[in-house]
Write a protein that holds these residues in place. Sequence first.
Motif, PDB file in Angstrom:
ATOM      1  N   ILE A 107       0.856  -1.194   0.000  1.00 48.93           N
ATOM      2  CA  ILE A 107       0.000   0.000   0.000  1.00 48.93           C
ATOM      3  C   ILE A 107       0.888   1.239   0.000  1.00 48.93           C
ATOM      4  N   LEU A 108       0.558   2.179  -0.903  1.00 45.90           N
ATOM      5  CA  LEU A 108       1.298   3.447  -0.923  1.00 45.90           C
ATOM      6  C   LEU A 108       0.370   4.593  -0.542  1.00 45.90           C
ATOM      7  N   VAL A 109       0.742   5.291   0.519  1.00 44.80           N
ATOM      8  CA  VAL A 109       0.028   6.497   0.944  1.00 44.80           C
ATOM      9  C   VAL A 109       0.788   7.675   0.351  1.00 44.80           C
ATOM     10  N   SER A 110       0.244   8.278  -0.714  1.00 41.27           N
ATOM     11  CA  SER A 110       0.951   9.379  -1.390  1.00 41.27           C
ATOM     12  C   SER A 110       0.424  10.713  -0.872  1.00 41.27           C
ATOM     13  N   HIS A 111       1.318  11.676  -0.778  1.00 41.76           N
ATOM     14  CA  HIS A 111       0.942  12.942  -0.123  1.00 41.76           C
ATOM     15  C   HIS A 111       1.738  14.117  -0.691  1.00 41.76           C
ATOM     16  N   ASP A 112       1.086  15.266  -0.806  1.00 40.80           N
ATOM     17  CA  ASP A 112       1.774  16.496  -1.200  1.00 40.80           C
ATOM     18  C   ASP A 112       2.729  16.937  -0.105  1.00 40.80           C
ATOM     19  N   SER A 113       3.954  17.224  -0.478  1.00 39.51           N
ATOM     20  CA  SER A 113       4.917  17.692   0.534  1.00 39.51           C
ATOM     21  C   SER A 113       4.517  19.038   1.130  1.00 39.51           C
ATOM     22  N   ALA A 122      -6.321  11.094   9.297  1.00 43.56           N
ATOM     23  CA  ALA A 122      -6.453  10.969   7.838  1.00 43.56           C
ATOM     24  C   ALA A 122      -5.539   9.870   7.311  1.00 43.56           C
ATOM     25  N   LEU A 123      -4.310   9.821   7.823  1.00 42.97           N
ATOM     26  CA  LEU A 123      -3.378   8.763   7.399  1.00 42.97           C
ATOM     27  C   LEU A 123      -3.980   7.388   7.709  1.00 42.97           C
ATOM     28  N   GLU A 124      -4.507   7.251   8.905  1.00 43.62           N
ATOM     29  CA  GLU A 124      -5.027   5.940   9.313  1.00 43.62           C
ATOM     30  C   GLU A 124      -6.297   5.562   8.561  1.00 43.62           C
ATOM     31  N   GLU A 125      -7.168   6.552   8.284  1.00 40.94           N
ATOM     32  CA  GLU A 125      -8.370   6.216   7.519  1.00 40.94           C
ATOM     33  C   GLU A 125      -7.998   5.803   6.098  1.00 40.94           C
ATOM     34  N   ASN A 126      -7.039   6.494   5.499  1.00 39.95           N
ATOM     35  CA  ASN A 126      -6.572   6.116   4.165  1.00 39.95           C
ATOM     36  C   ASN A 126      -6.116   4.651   4.136  1.00 39.95           C
ATOM     37  N   GLY A 133     -10.246  -3.171   1.578  1.00 40.55           N
ATOM     38  CA  GLY A 133     -10.711  -3.560   0.249  1.00 40.55           C
ATOM     39  C   GLY A 133     -12.018  -2.914  -0.191  1.00 40.55           C
ATOM     40  N   CYS A 134     -12.444  -1.875   0.504  1.00 42.81           N
ATOM     41  CA  CYS A 134     -13.736  -1.289   0.118  1.00 42.81           C
ATOM     42  C   CYS A 134     -13.604  -0.321  -1.059  1.00 42.81           C
ATOM     43  N   CYS A 135     -12.388  -0.093  -1.521  1.00 44.07           N
ATOM     44  CA  CYS A 135     -12.198   0.742  -2.709  1.00 44.07           C
ATOM     45  C   CYS A 135     -10.819   0.434  -3.299  1.00 44.07           C
ATOM     46  N   ASP A 136     -10.575   0.991  -4.484  1.00 43.70           N
ATOM     47  CA  ASP A 136      -9.283   0.778  -5.143  1.00 43.70           C
ATOM     48  C   ASP A 136      -8.323   1.927  -4.881  1.00 43.70           C
ATOM     49  N   CYS A 137      -8.904   3.095  -4.597  1.00 44.73           N
ATOM     50  CA  CYS A 137      -8.083   4.274  -4.297  1.00 44.73           C
ATOM     51  C   CYS A 137      -8.850   5.109  -3.281  1.00 44.73           C
ATOM     52  N   ALA A 138      -8.151   5.545  -2.237  1.00 45.53           N
ATOM     53  CA  ALA A 138      -8.763   6.446  -1.257  1.00 45.53           C
ATOM     54  C   ALA A 138      -8.222   7.840  -1.502  1.00 45.53           C
ATOM     55  N   GLY A 139      -9.110   8.822  -1.505  1.00 49.61           N
ATOM     56  CA  GLY A 139      -8.689  10.206  -1.720  1.00 49.61           C
ATOM     57  C   GLY A 139      -9.233  11.080  -0.603  1.00 49.61           C
ATOM     58  N   THR A 140      -8.333  11.732   0.107  1.00 46.15           N
ATOM     59  CA  THR A 140      -8.763  12.596   1.208  1.00 46.15           C
ATOM     60  C   THR A 140      -9.465  13.828   0.633  1.00 46.15           C
ATOM     61  N   ALA A 141     -10.534  14.242   1.268  1.00 44.27           N
ATOM     62  CA  ALA A 141     -11.304  15.376   0.739  1.00 44.27           C
ATOM     63  C   ALA A 141     -12.130  16.007   1.858  1.00 44.27           C
ATOM     64  N   VAL A 142     -12.489  17.251   1.645  1.00 42.49           N
ATOM     65  CA  VAL A 142     -13.409  17.937   2.562  1.00 42.49           C
ATOM     66  C   VAL A 142     -14.606  18.445   1.763  1.00 42.49           C
ATOM     67  N   PRO A 143     -15.773  18.521   2.405  1.00 44.51           N
ATOM     68  CA  PRO A 143     -16.946  19.054   1.695  1.00 44.51           C
ATOM     69  C   PRO A 143     -16.652  20.460   1.172  1.00 44.51           C
ATOM     70  N   SER A 144     -17.119  20.767  -0.027  1.00 45.23           N
ATOM     71  CA  SER A 144     -16.923  22.112  -0.585  1.00 45.23           C
ATOM     72  C   SER A 144     -17.772  23.109   0.191  1.00 45.23           C
ATOM     73  N   GLN A 170      -7.940  16.767  -1.279  1.00 40.53           N
ATOM     74  CA  GLN A 170      -6.670  17.010  -0.598  1.00 40.53           C
ATOM     75  C   GLN A 170      -5.817  15.763  -0.844  1.00 40.53           C
ATOM     76  N   THR A 171      -4.758  15.629  -0.111  1.00 41.30           N
ATOM     77  CA  THR A 171      -4.065  14.355  -0.012  1.00 41.30           C
ATOM     78  C   THR A 171      -3.960  14.046   1.467  1.00 41.30           C
ATOM     79  N   PRO A 172      -3.639  12.799   1.880  1.00 43.68           N
ATOM     80  CA  PRO A 172      -3.165  11.656   1.109  1.00 43.68           C
ATOM     81  C   PRO A 172      -4.181  11.067   0.128  1.00 43.68           C
ATOM     82  N   GLN A 173      -3.581  10.383  -0.893  1.00 41.05           N
ATOM     83  CA  GLN A 173      -4.312   9.507  -1.801  1.00 41.05           C
ATOM     84  C   GLN A 173      -3.594   8.155  -1.735  1.00 41.05           C
TER      85      GLN A 173
END
Lengths: 246, 246
Positions: A107-113, A122-126, A133-144, A170-173
Motif C-alpha cells: 500500500i502506498l500512501v501518497s501525499h503532497d509535501s 487521515a493517514l489511518e483512515e486512508n 478492500g472497500c475501494c481501489d483508491c482512497a482520496g482525502t477530501a473535505v466538503p466544498s 486534498q491528499t493523502p491519496q
Amino acid sequence: MIYAGILAGGVGSRMTGATVPKQFFPIGGKPILVHTAEKFLMCDKFQKIYIAVVGGYLDLAQSMIDEYIDKSLAARISVIEGGGDRSGSILKVIERIYEDGGDEKSILVSHDSVRPFVNLAALEENIRLISGGCCDCAGTAVPSIDTVFEIDKGGFVTSIPDRSRLCNAQTPQTFTVGEFLECYGRLSPADKAALTDACAVFLRCGKRVLTAKGSSDNIKITTPFDMKLAESILNESSNFHGFSDI
Amino acid sequence: MIYAGILAGGVGSRMTGATVPKQFFPIGGKPILVHTAEKFLMCDKFQKIYIAVVGGYLDLAQSMIDEYIDKSLAARISVIEGGGDRSGSILKVIERIYEDGGDEKSILVSHDSVRPFVNLAALEENIRLISGGCCDCAGTAVPSIDTVFEIDKGGFVTSIPDRSRLCNAQTPQTFTVGEFLECYGRLSPADKAALTDACAVFLRCGKRVLTAKGSSDNIKITTPFDMKLAESILNESSNFHGFSDI
C-alpha cells in the motif's frame, strides 16, 4: 506492507520571488517538508517513508532531514529523485518499494509535501480504506464550502453543481502499487499528461475511488498568502484543538 | 440608479458558541459588518446602501453604524429588516429601492455582510457588467484552486470536473431589480427554497450570468478559523498589496 510517498517534485511557480521550491521554505522556523515528514513519522504503520524530490534538490532535502529530524527516526526516511510530474514521482517511489522488498499488494500512501498539517486520523483512515478492500483508491477530501460555478471560455456560468455533492480534494491519496501500475499503464499518452492526480488515474480506469475525511487545516501551501495562513495555523496550534467540522 | 444591498440576515449556525450573528463579531476591533459597509462607502456610485439585518438585530446594527461610521457618510446607509432567507432579504431591499424612488432599471449590487475584504475593483466591475448590458446577472468569482470531486451519497467519487472550467463563487452579485423580480416570480416554491443564490435564480430562468473578477482575500467569514484568517489579513493589510493572482 505499507509505505508513504511524500511528493516534493513541484517547483512552486505560483510563489513569486521564490529562490527554492516552496516545500523548502520555513514555517515556524522549520522547512515545510520537515513538518510534513514529521506527521508521517507519527504513524508507526509505515515500513518506509520516501520523499521524492525534484532533481537538483536531493542534497538540500537530505540535509534538512539530517538537521531537523532525530537520527533514529530519520532512518525510516529515504530521500529519492522524483519524476517529471506527479505520476512520475509516484512511479519512482513504486520502483523503490519493489527494490526494498515490497510487492504489488504493498500500500502506498501518497501525499503532497506542501500539506504539512495532515493529521494522523487521515493517514489511518486512508490505510484502513485500502486494507479493508472497500475501494481501489482512497482520496482525502473535505466538503466544498463555496458555491462552485461551471463556466465557459467567455466566463459565462453554464451550471451551478449541487454543492452537497462536491468535495475539495486534498491528499493523502492511497492505493496498492500493483493497481496503480496497472491503471497508469492503460492510460493514453494524452491521459498520462492530463491526469496529474492518482484519484483521476483510478477513476479514468473505472476503479472505485472513495473519499476519506480531510480537515480544513490540511491546506496546500501554494502562494505567499498560504504561507501567512500556515504561520497563523502554527501559532494557534498550541491552544488549538482542531477546526470545527463544516 | 445604483444601489447596494448588504445581506446580513444570517444567524451563523457554523460559528460555535456564538451569542450574536457572526456579522456583528469584531475583527481588528470593529464589527465585520462595519468593515463591509466601509468598503461600499468607498464607491461613490451608490445612491443608497441598504443593510438587511435579521429581525431583532436592527438596533444593534444601527448602533454599530452610528458608533463607527462618520455621520456624514452614514447618511447613505439604511439599516432595514431582512427576509427569511437570502432572496427574501433581496426582495426587502428591492421594496425599499422602489420606495426611495428607484425603478425596475435600478441596479442592485448585493453582497454578503460577512465578506469584509471586498475591493473597489470588484464593485466597479459588477456595476460595469450590468450597466453595459453584456449579461443579466454578474457574479463575482475566483478560479478554483483545489481539484473538485463529485461524489455520490456513499462518498465514492463519480467524476472530477475539469478544474479550468470551475470557479468559486463570491459576492457581489449584481442585476437590475426588475429582472430579479421577474425571474424570482417565475420560480416554483421548491426552487425558491433551493436557489439561495441570485446567480442561481437567474441561471434557472435561462438568463446570462457572467463572472466578475474576485480576489482570494474576499473570504466569507463562517467559522472560527475564518475569524483568525480575517485577523491575519487585517494585520498584514498595512504592508500588503493584494494577493498574487492564481
